[in-house]
Design a protein around this motif. Structure first.
Motif, short mmCIF file in Angstrom:
data_model
loop_
_atom_site.label_atom_id
_atom_site.label_comp_id
_atom_site.label_asym_id
_atom_site.label_seq_id
_atom_site.Cartn_x
_atom_site.Cartn_y
_atom_site.Cartn_z
N ASN A 4 4.57 30.57 63.84
CA ASN A 4 3.81 30.85 65.07
C ASN A 4 3.04 32.17 65.05
N GLU A 5 2.90 32.79 63.89
CA GLU A 5 2.15 34.05 63.80
C GLU A 5 0.78 33.73 63.19
N VAL A 6 -0.08 33.18 64.02
CA VAL A 6 -1.34 32.59 63.57
C VAL A 6 -2.23 33.59 62.83
N GLU A 7 -2.38 34.78 63.39
CA GLU A 7 -3.26 35.78 62.77
C GLU A 7 -2.70 36.24 61.42
N PHE A 8 -1.38 36.37 61.34
CA PHE A 8 -0.75 36.76 60.08
C PHE A 8 -0.95 35.67 59.03
N HIS A 9 -0.81 34.41 59.44
CA HIS A 9 -1.04 33.30 58.51
C HIS A 9 -2.48 33.33 58.00
N GLN A 10 -3.41 33.64 58.89
CA GLN A 10 -4.82 33.65 58.52
C GLN A 10 -5.11 34.68 57.44
N LEU B 154 -2.53 42.96 61.05
CA LEU B 154 -3.25 44.21 60.91
C LEU B 154 -2.62 45.10 59.84
N GLY B 155 -1.29 45.12 59.80
CA GLY B 155 -0.60 45.94 58.81
C GLY B 155 -0.82 45.45 57.39
N PHE B 156 -0.83 44.13 57.20
CA PHE B 156 -1.07 43.56 55.87
C PHE B 156 -2.48 43.88 55.40
N GLU B 157 -3.47 43.71 56.29
CA GLU B 157 -4.85 44.07 55.96
C GLU B 157 -4.95 45.55 55.59
N GLY C 82 0.80 49.47 64.42
CA GLY C 82 1.72 49.46 65.56
C GLY C 82 0.97 49.36 66.87
N GLY C 83 1.73 49.44 67.96
CA GLY C 83 1.11 49.40 69.27
C GLY C 83 2.02 48.88 70.34
N GLY D 274 -21.73 42.05 58.17
CA GLY D 274 -20.76 43.09 57.82
C GLY D 274 -19.74 43.25 58.92
N GLU D 275 -18.47 43.11 58.59
CA GLU D 275 -17.41 43.16 59.60
C GLU D 275 -17.03 44.61 59.95
N GLY D 276 -17.28 44.98 61.20
CA GLY D 276 -16.87 46.29 61.68
C GLY D 276 -15.51 46.25 62.35
N SER D 277 -15.17 45.12 62.97
CA SER D 277 -13.84 44.94 63.56
C SER D 277 -12.93 44.29 62.53
N ASN D 278 -11.63 44.41 62.73
CA ASN D 278 -10.67 43.83 61.80
C ASN D 278 -10.70 42.31 61.86
#
Length: 444
Positions: free
Chosen positions: A17-23, A106-109, A126-127, A340-344
């Protein structure tokens, strides 16, 4: 099933269920396949199995009292993902969408992004699900102090050095730094993005936005193009977007659109960045106000429409997955030849695949937006020396770092059979440095 595919499937299974991490796992790991064919020692020592598992995940409650005297409870996170090449380094995000899966993505990236800078910093993030919007100064302060009451025991200038991210700017960093100093009874470079009066670095505010343009300038030049005269669309209107626009305009680009969470403005005469700075940095108003000041501009509700504007260069600088496949199709139909990607992780996997299938230049966030963390690491260096560099000195170092990131990503892509694919090149270049450090340090 290949080794990489097996690790990927197991990682997804262990983190449901961690969709962004899977991506991000899919995007990074699939591009690493050729590496393990050439370097089987990484397979034998389980580099990848260890890399996809954070070294430490910290979740804690953050109680605070609002202006009405009511107790509020938020959840805090710090994912210390990998410290093979240096202390954990990565921002703190305060936003209602924050959850463990997003922190892990975010941490993996951040592992690869930080590695690409060439500086000795590991990856972390974190956050909290706290929303600073609509809160009073006192409420923001007491929340930041409560957040630091727990996280201070897990961070240090040589262990983990957080910075800002969405919802965490100089104000929040200042409140957290003050509380850390009180709790730890020491003045160290434990946070970056600090104010200039207490250890901050010049150019830090501009760094991510400027860095995107410095990276894209190198990538465009490699294709015989430049920003000069290029019609450019930039999403967002925070620090990254504002300073990407400023630097792009300095290089001759015509920026015609920007956005915020309410919608976007289109000004065919070109965005007046001075007005944007006044509205966003000084008055903290919505971007729709721009159209009231500049009659040539139009405001449109909703953010996604910004990608229907015909342009040469698109710079998504707002949030993750803002460029969908549909948006990518609109961009390319409108003549866009560089993104060009400026955001994560600005773009979905489907969008990236479509953009690359059309031989359009695509710069991934882990390479293109590494300027922010690069200058954060330079802030750490200045803090260690008890010294500060001038704006020009930091900016020159930033330009060199971004040029090297492009060079190393481009060369890695060529070496491993992905010529022209900066996504794969950045992943591989970032991975190799971390893998070699992990190999040297044994099974830890």
């Amino acid at each position: 099933m290949s080794y990489v595919q097996g690790v990927l499937e197991e990682a997804i299974k262990r983190n449901p269920n961690e969709v962004e991490f899977h991506q991000t796992l899919k995007e990074v790991l699939t591009s690493l396949e050729p590496v393990f064919s050439k370097r089987p020692q990484y397979v034998k020592t389980g580099i990848l199995e260890r890399l996809v598992e954070p070294e430490r995940q910290i979740i804690f409650r953050v109680p605070w009292v609002d202006d009405q005297g009511n107790l509020q409870v938020n959840r805090g996170f710090r994912v210390q993902f990998n410290s093979a090449i240096g202390p954990y380094k990565g921002g703190l995000r305060f936003h209602p969408s924050v959850n463990l899966g997003i922190m892990k993505f975010l941490g993996f990236e951040q592992i690869f992004k930080n590695s690409l800078t060439g500086l000795p910093i590991g990856g972390g993030k974190g956050g909290s699900d706290f929303d600073p919007k609509g809160k009073s100064e006192r409420e923001v302060m007491v929340f930041c102090q409560s957040f630091m009451n727990e996280i201070y025991r897990h961070i240090d200038a040589d262990t983990d050095v957080p910075a800002g991210d969405i919802g965490v700017g100089g104000r929040e960093v200042g409140y957290m730094f003050g509380q850390y100093k009180k709790l730890a009874n020491k003045f160290t470079g434990v946070l970056t993005g600090k104010g200039l009066t207490f250890g901050g670095s010049l150019t830090r505010t501009e760094a991510t936005g400027y860095g995107v343009i410095y990276f894209m300038d190198q990538a465009l030049k490699a294709q015989g193009k430049s920003f000069a005269g290029a019609t450019t669309v930039v999403s967002g209107s925070g620090n990254v977007a504002i300073y990407a626009v400023e630097k792009a305009q300095q290089l001759g680009a015509k920026v015609v659109a920007m956005s915020d969470s309410d919608g976007y403005i289109y000004d065919p005469k070109g965005i007046n960045i001075g007005t944007i700075k006044q509205l966003k940095e000084v008055e903290r108003k919505r971007i729709s106000e721009y159209a009231n000041i500049h009659p040539t501009a139009e405001f449109h509700e909703g953010c996604s429409g910004i990608w229907t504007i015909a342009c040469d260069i698109a710079l998504p600088c707002a949030t993750q997955n803002e460029v969908t496949e549909e948006a990518a199709r609109s961009l390319i139909a409108g003549g866009c030849y560089a993104v060009g990607e400026g955001s994560n992780m600005s773009s979905t996997l489907e969008a990236i695949e479509y953009i690359q299938s059309k031989n359009v230049l695509f710069a991934p966030s882990k390479a293109a937006n590494a300027g922010g963390v690069a200058v954060s690491a330079l802030e750490m260096s200045q803090n260690s020396m008890r010294y500060s560099w001038t704006f020009e000195e930091v900016d020159t170092k930033l330009q060199t770092i971004m040029a090297n990131i492009f060079k190393n990503s481009n060369e890695a892509a060529k070496e491993f059979g992905y010529e022209g694919n900066l996504v794969a090149g950045a992943n591989i270049a970032g991975f190799l440095k971390v893998a070699e450090a992990m190999l040297a340090q044994g099974i830890v």
